[in-house]
Write a protein that holds these residues in place. Structure first.
Motif, PDB file in Angstrom:
ATOM      1  N   ILE A  88     -59.678   7.881 -39.943  1.00  0.00           N
ATOM      2  CA  ILE A  88     -59.771   8.850 -38.844  1.00  0.00           C
ATOM      3  C   ILE A  88     -58.400   9.449 -38.562  1.00  0.00           C
ATOM      4  O   ILE A  88     -58.243  10.682 -38.460  1.00  0.00           O
ATOM      5  CB  ILE A  88     -60.354   8.180 -37.564  1.00  0.00           C
ATOM      6  CG1 ILE A  88     -61.811   7.784 -37.783  1.00  0.00           C
ATOM      7  CG2 ILE A  88     -60.230   9.109 -36.353  1.00  0.00           C
ATOM      8  CD1 ILE A  88     -62.400   6.901 -36.673  1.00  0.00           C
ATOM      9  N   ALA A  89     -57.376   8.589 -38.455  1.00  0.00           N
ATOM     10  CA  ALA A  89     -56.019   9.070 -38.142  1.00  0.00           C
ATOM     11  C   ALA A  89     -55.524  10.029 -39.223  1.00  0.00           C
ATOM     12  O   ALA A  89     -54.967  11.100 -38.922  1.00  0.00           O
ATOM     13  CB  ALA A  89     -55.068   7.874 -38.002  1.00  0.00           C
TER      14      ALA A  89
ATOM     15  N   VAL B 248     -60.272   5.581 -31.763  1.00  0.00           N
ATOM     16  CA  VAL B 248     -58.917   6.048 -32.045  1.00  0.00           C
ATOM     17  C   VAL B 248     -58.628   7.046 -30.927  1.00  0.00           C
ATOM     18  O   VAL B 248     -59.284   8.087 -30.823  1.00  0.00           O
ATOM     19  CB  VAL B 248     -58.811   6.738 -33.421  1.00  0.00           C
ATOM     20  CG1 VAL B 248     -57.398   7.270 -33.624  1.00  0.00           C
ATOM     21  CG2 VAL B 248     -59.184   5.759 -34.526  1.00  0.00           C
ATOM     22  N   LYS B 249     -57.673   6.705 -30.063  1.00  0.00           N
ATOM     23  CA  LYS B 249     -57.413   7.541 -28.877  1.00  0.00           C
ATOM     24  C   LYS B 249     -56.568   8.765 -29.242  1.00  0.00           C
ATOM     25  O   LYS B 249     -56.914   9.891 -28.914  1.00  0.00           O
ATOM     26  CB  LYS B 249     -56.691   6.691 -27.836  1.00  0.00           C
ATOM     27  CG  LYS B 249     -56.346   7.415 -26.550  1.00  0.00           C
ATOM     28  CD  LYS B 249     -55.557   6.483 -25.643  1.00  0.00           C
ATOM     29  CE  LYS B 249     -54.964   7.218 -24.462  1.00  0.00           C
ATOM     30  NZ  LYS B 249     -54.027   6.356 -23.709  1.00  0.00           N
ATOM     31  N   GLU B 250     -55.455   8.534 -29.905  1.00  0.00           N
ATOM     32  CA  GLU B 250     -54.540   9.637 -30.240  1.00  0.00           C
ATOM     33  C   GLU B 250     -53.597   9.199 -31.359  1.00  0.00           C
ATOM     34  O   GLU B 250     -53.472   8.009 -31.647  1.00  0.00           O
ATOM     35  CB  GLU B 250     -53.709  10.040 -29.014  1.00  0.00           C
ATOM     36  CG  GLU B 250     -52.776   8.935 -28.546  1.00  0.00           C
ATOM     37  CD  GLU B 250     -52.063   9.247 -27.244  1.00  0.00           C
ATOM     38  OE1 GLU B 250     -52.651   9.924 -26.374  1.00  0.00           O
ATOM     39  OE2 GLU B 250     -50.915   8.797 -27.109  1.00  0.00           O
ATOM     40  N   ILE B 251     -52.982  10.206 -31.977  1.00  0.00           N
ATOM     41  CA  ILE B 251     -51.926   9.921 -32.946  1.00  0.00           C
ATOM     42  C   ILE B 251     -50.710  10.769 -32.591  1.00  0.00           C
ATOM     43  O   ILE B 251     -50.858  11.835 -31.967  1.00  0.00           O
ATOM     44  CB  ILE B 251     -52.351  10.207 -34.406  1.00  0.00           C
ATOM     45  CG1 ILE B 251     -52.787  11.668 -34.587  1.00  0.00           C
ATOM     46  CG2 ILE B 251     -53.440   9.248 -34.852  1.00  0.00           C
ATOM     47  CD1 ILE B 251     -53.098  12.047 -36.028  1.00  0.00           C
ATOM     48  N   ALA B 252     -49.539  10.289 -32.965  1.00  0.00           N
ATOM     49  CA  ALA B 252     -48.314  11.080 -32.802  1.00  0.00           C
ATOM     50  C   ALA B 252     -47.871  11.470 -34.197  1.00  0.00           C
ATOM     51  O   ALA B 252     -47.706  10.599 -35.062  1.00  0.00           O
ATOM     52  CB  ALA B 252     -47.237  10.258 -32.107  1.00  0.00           C
ATOM     53  N   ILE B 253     -47.720  12.780 -34.422  1.00  0.00           N
ATOM     54  CA  ILE B 253     -47.344  13.236 -35.765  1.00  0.00           C
ATOM     55  C   ILE B 253     -46.029  13.993 -35.733  1.00  0.00           C
ATOM     56  O   ILE B 253     -45.627  14.533 -34.707  1.00  0.00           O
ATOM     57  CB  ILE B 253     -48.426  14.154 -36.381  1.00  0.00           C
ATOM     58  CG1 ILE B 253     -48.600  15.452 -35.563  1.00  0.00           C
ATOM     59  CG2 ILE B 253     -49.736  13.405 -36.536  1.00  0.00           C
ATOM     60  CD1 ILE B 253     -49.387  16.526 -36.286  1.00  0.00           C
TER      61      ILE B 253
ATOM     62  N   TYR C 195     -57.251  13.554 -39.121  1.00  0.00           N
ATOM     63  CA  TYR C 195     -56.708  14.435 -38.089  1.00  0.00           C
ATOM     64  C   TYR C 195     -55.291  14.863 -38.414  1.00  0.00           C
ATOM     65  O   TYR C 195     -54.885  15.998 -38.149  1.00  0.00           O
ATOM     66  CB  TYR C 195     -56.756  13.748 -36.718  1.00  0.00           C
ATOM     67  CG  TYR C 195     -58.092  13.892 -36.031  1.00  0.00           C
ATOM     68  CD1 TYR C 195     -59.155  13.082 -36.386  1.00  0.00           C
ATOM     69  CD2 TYR C 195     -58.286  14.857 -35.061  1.00  0.00           C
ATOM     70  CE1 TYR C 195     -60.392  13.223 -35.779  1.00  0.00           C
ATOM     71  CE2 TYR C 195     -59.520  15.009 -34.437  1.00  0.00           C
ATOM     72  CZ  TYR C 195     -60.565  14.196 -34.806  1.00  0.00           C
ATOM     73  OH  TYR C 195     -61.789  14.346 -34.201  1.00  0.00           O
TER      74      TYR C 195
ATOM     75  N   LEU D 276     -60.090   3.084 -38.944  1.00  0.00           N
ATOM     76  CA  LEU D 276     -59.232   3.806 -38.011  1.00  0.00           C
ATOM     77  C   LEU D 276     -58.158   4.587 -38.775  1.00  0.00           C
ATOM     78  O   LEU D 276     -57.772   5.697 -38.380  1.00  0.00           O
ATOM     79  CB  LEU D 276     -58.629   2.873 -36.943  1.00  0.00           C
ATOM     80  CG  LEU D 276     -57.505   1.903 -37.271  1.00  0.00           C
ATOM     81  CD1 LEU D 276     -56.147   2.561 -37.125  1.00  0.00           C
ATOM     82  CD2 LEU D 276     -57.560   0.717 -36.299  1.00  0.00           C
TER      83      LEU D 276
ATOM     84  N   ASN E 146     -53.907  18.770 -39.050  1.00  0.00           N
ATOM     85  CA  ASN E 146     -52.844  19.319 -38.206  1.00  0.00           C
ATOM     86  C   ASN E 146     -51.522  19.449 -38.940  1.00  0.00           C
ATOM     87  O   ASN E 146     -50.465  19.554 -38.329  1.00  0.00           O
ATOM     88  CB  ASN E 146     -52.686  18.444 -36.952  1.00  0.00           C
ATOM     89  CG  ASN E 146     -53.807  18.674 -35.953  1.00  0.00           C
ATOM     90  OD1 ASN E 146     -53.722  19.586 -35.133  1.00  0.00           O
ATOM     91  ND2 ASN E 146     -54.857  17.878 -36.042  1.00  0.00           N
TER      92      ASN E 146
ATOM     93  N   GLU F 227     -62.100   9.390 -31.079  1.00  0.00           N
ATOM     94  CA  GLU F 227     -63.235   9.237 -31.980  1.00  0.00           C
ATOM     95  C   GLU F 227     -63.556   7.769 -32.178  1.00  0.00           C
ATOM     96  O   GLU F 227     -62.665   6.959 -32.447  1.00  0.00           O
ATOM     97  CB  GLU F 227     -62.932   9.884 -33.329  1.00  0.00           C
ATOM     98  CG  GLU F 227     -64.132   9.892 -34.275  1.00  0.00           C
ATOM     99  CD  GLU F 227     -63.920  10.770 -35.483  1.00  0.00           C
ATOM    100  OE1 GLU F 227     -63.503  11.927 -35.295  1.00  0.00           O
ATOM    101  OE2 GLU F 227     -64.154  10.283 -36.606  1.00  0.00           O
TER     102      GLU F 227
ATOM    103  N   ARG G   1     -45.618  15.555 -32.104  1.00  0.00           N
ATOM    104  CA  ARG G   1     -46.730  16.137 -31.324  1.00  0.00           C
ATOM    105  C   ARG G   1     -47.834  15.078 -31.205  1.00  0.00           C
ATOM    106  O   ARG G   1     -48.138  14.380 -32.166  1.00  0.00           O
ATOM    107  CB  ARG G   1     -47.248  17.382 -32.056  1.00  0.00           C
ATOM    108  CG  ARG G   1     -48.377  18.097 -31.324  1.00  0.00           C
ATOM    109  CD  ARG G   1     -48.466  19.553 -31.744  1.00  0.00           C
ATOM    110  NE  ARG G   1     -48.982  19.711 -33.098  1.00  0.00           N
ATOM    111  CZ  ARG G   1     -50.253  19.964 -33.414  1.00  0.00           C
ATOM    112  NH1 ARG G   1     -51.168  20.056 -32.465  1.00  0.00           N
ATOM    113  NH2 ARG G   1     -50.619  20.137 -34.681  1.00  0.00           N
TER     114      ARG G   1
ATOM    115  N   ILE H 124     -51.676  14.220 -30.820  1.00  0.00           N
ATOM    116  CA  ILE H 124     -53.000  14.808 -31.034  1.00  0.00           C
ATOM    117  C   ILE H 124     -54.026  13.862 -30.437  1.00  0.00           C
ATOM    118  O   ILE H 124     -54.123  12.686 -30.839  1.00  0.00           O
ATOM    119  CB  ILE H 124     -53.279  15.003 -32.526  1.00  0.00           C
ATOM    120  CG1 ILE H 124     -52.257  15.970 -33.114  1.00  0.00           C
ATOM    121  CG2 ILE H 124     -54.694  15.503 -32.759  1.00  0.00           C
ATOM    122  CD1 ILE H 124     -52.273  16.035 -34.596  1.00  0.00           C
TER     123      ILE H 124
ATOM    124  N   LYS I  74     -46.446  15.948 -41.393  1.00  0.00           N
ATOM    125  CA  LYS I  74     -45.560  15.487 -42.474  1.00  0.00           C
ATOM    126  C   LYS I  74     -45.645  13.963 -42.539  1.00  0.00           C
ATOM    127  O   LYS I  74     -45.649  13.356 -43.594  1.00  0.00           O
ATOM    128  CB  LYS I  74     -44.128  15.923 -42.175  1.00  0.00           C
ATOM    129  CG  LYS I  74     -43.206  15.828 -43.387  1.00  0.00           C
ATOM    130  CD  LYS I  74     -41.900  16.530 -43.135  1.00  0.00           C
ATOM    131  CE  LYS I  74     -40.956  15.613 -42.369  1.00  0.00           C
ATOM    132  NZ  LYS I  74     -39.594  16.192 -42.254  1.00  0.00           N
TER     133      LYS I  74
END
Lengths: 223, 119
Positions: B13-14, B108-113, B17, B10, B21, A12, A6, A8, B24
């Protein structure tokens, strides 16, 4: 079978936590009626000697303290302490700049409730300190004549974040190719609004204008 | 520039978030770095694995997107990228006075989890 992925969205700022800490520190200083000045420059430009001239003129009018930040040694704190005002030496542990968190820690150790003006002498460095809001009310930097009038072009961020630039060692102008008008115009290209104060910490010339400006800003903050 | 402290920020921050959420693990972190910040993407990538080790970020990929610099010439009103013009002067009028529009930020634009039970 792998777990689904997913995305997100965050968006920031990497400096967000420091910016928030700096704002919190400024709010605390406002409540405590203490003005924090962040003073920056290259090593050897004259931060300590300019501070000593500043203390000479203002210690009768304001309750002052100085926080010295260096990688090592406490020579600067001792020099300031000889003027009779309170000084504390911070060692940055190799860090090339101070951030808001470190500044707040230093202020906690220093104790600022009975001080009108605290000057933070930042690590001697024209690059890194400019990137981090320390929580100071005003930023000032020193450019010295031997460094050259082109430094505002080479280190734009430092000059752009300052409210005042002291041009120190004007007593040496005869020995260097330093053009004061060119220096001022280079500063203005990076920062239209900052004050520029030509001074000599050696002779004391020019310090009245700088300390008058600083005094007005302190009174405006603590009133 | 001190890319190590940027990578540490960074990463904080990652991971913040990701934890919120119920991640894992994190498979990718995308950061946007403005051209005027002075940060060197290659060094961010170089320090990333050391900071990621032993955390939710371990094994993840750091993607660095460069945001082009853009300034507004206060002499003639044009916009241009000062990193692409000789002596950073305005290509239209040769002016040296400008206001920054873009290029000074780092996000930090986005992360994939990968989601799952928090362990």
């Amino acid at each position: 079978m792998t777990d689904p992925v997913r995305i997100i969205e965050i968006k920031e700022s990497i400096f967000a936590s420091n910016d928030a800490e700096a704002a919190k520190l400024r709010a605390r200083l406002k409540e405590e009626r203490t003005f924090l000045l962040n003073l920056m420059s290259s090593p050897g430009s004259g931060k300590t000697s300019c501070l000593m001239r500043t203390i000479e003129r203002l210690k009768g009018k304001l309750r002052m303290g100085v926080m010295e930040a260096d990688i090592d040694s406490d020579v600067d704190a001792y020099k300031i302490a000889e003027t009779g005002i309170r000084a504390i030496q911070l060692h940055t542990g190799g860090m090339c700049h101070l951030d808001a968190g470190m500044t707040a820690q230093g202020l906690d150790a220093f104790g600022t409730k009975d001080l009108d003006l605290v000057a933070l002498e930042n690590v001697g460095n024209l690059v890194c300190p400019a990137e981090f809001d320390t929580g100071a009310v005003r930023n000032a930097m020193i450019l010295s004549v031997p460094e050259g009038d082109d430094k505002p072009l080479k280190y734009p961020l430092m000059f752009s974040v300052c409210d005042a630039v002291l041009i120190n060692k004007i007593d040496t102008m005869g020995a260097f190719d330093f053009d004061m008008e060119r220096a001022a115009s280079n500063i203005r290209l990076r920062n239209k609004n900052c004050e520029i104060f030509p001074v000599s910490a050696k002779t004391g010339e020019g310090f009245d204008a700088w300390t008058d400006w600083l005094y007005r800003n302190v009174i405006g903050w603590i009133s | 520039m001190h890319e190590m402290s940027i990578v540490m920020r960074l990463a904080d921050i990652a991971m913040d978030y990701a934890r919120r959420n119920n991640a894992k693990r994190i498979s990718r972190v995308v950061v946007q770095v403005g051209e005027l910040t002075g940060a060197v993407p290659r060094y961010l990538s170089m320090f990333y694995p050391a900071v990621a080790e032993g955390t939710l970020l371990e094994g993840s990929e750091l993607v660095v997107e460069t945001i082009a610099a853009s300034v507004f010439c206060t002499d003639c009103g044009s916009t241009y990228n000062p990193t692409r013009t000789p002596e950073m002067k305005c290509p239209e009028c040769g002016g040296e006075s400008c206001d920054t529009i873009e290029g000074k930020s780092m996000f930090v634009k986005e992360i994939a989890i990968e989601e799952g039970d928090a362990s």
